[in-house]
Design an enzyme around this catalytic site. Sequence first.
Site, PDB file in Angstrom:
ATOM      1  CG  ASP A   1      -1.563   1.283   1.549  1.00  0.00           C
ATOM      2  OD1 ASP A   1      -2.267   1.778   0.662  1.00  0.00           O
ATOM      3  OD2 ASP A   1      -1.376   1.801   2.668  1.00  0.00           O
TER       4      ASP A   1
ATOM      5  CG  ASP B   1      -1.886   8.198   1.877  1.00  0.00           C
ATOM      6  OD1 ASP B   1      -0.967   8.974   1.608  1.00  0.00           O
ATOM      7  OD2 ASP B   1      -2.885   8.535   2.531  1.00  0.00           O
TER       8      ASP B   1
END
Length: 247
Positions: free
Chosen positions: A10, A12
Amino acid sequence: MPRKILCLFDVDGTLTKPRNVIESDLYTFLLEKVKPHCHLGLVGGSDFKKIAEQMKGEDVIHKFKYVFSENGLVYYRNGKEAGKQSIQKFIGEDKLQNFINYVLKYLSSITLPIKRGTFVEFRNGMLNISPIGRSCSQEEREAFYTYDEEHGIRKTMIEALKKEFPDLDLTYSIGGQISFDVFPNGWDKTYCLKHLQDEGFDEIHFFGDKTDKGGNDYEIYTDKRVIGHKVSGPNDTKIKLTQLFNL
């Protein structure tokens, strides 16, 4: 033979602080220390432009084997765009227009303290629907959120949409203060895994921070096809990679 491993990240909150650019030392660590031990991939809910901004530019597609933007609806492999899907293509224009027409008709039938503009925002992988309109001010946004908490405007609207369109197989997700997202079932981050099923990986490790139920990393983190790693931020990601590969 050495095992073929993919580390899928991922962006953010995992490789970057929220809405920030990745720190240079972590980027260097990934490319110089981690990459010799595995292939690297990114999967984010944002569009490619936003992911590229956070990963120091569009050449990220040449440094990571895979870049899955919009959960994999648009993705790059070995520096080239390898696939693209859209809600319009998936549902079909006729059904999509029927849905949007119903949304606009529904919104025209309810009275709120205020209404502004941009009630339906069309994105590549979803529709974002805002009863008040996305062009409202911050003060108006907060006032609507308080009103919605008391009157359940969004929840009631979602129930009406589910009843009207039971056969479209859509997911409705309330987020933020003024809107909710609508997208086909399964178009969460697990969507990117279909692009990896024939790639021959022995292990796929996923690193994410929003892994609790309701978070947008939950589905892929708990998927049996991956080995999930919950992280609290970029520094924790580095620590877990160091432990995984004995760096």
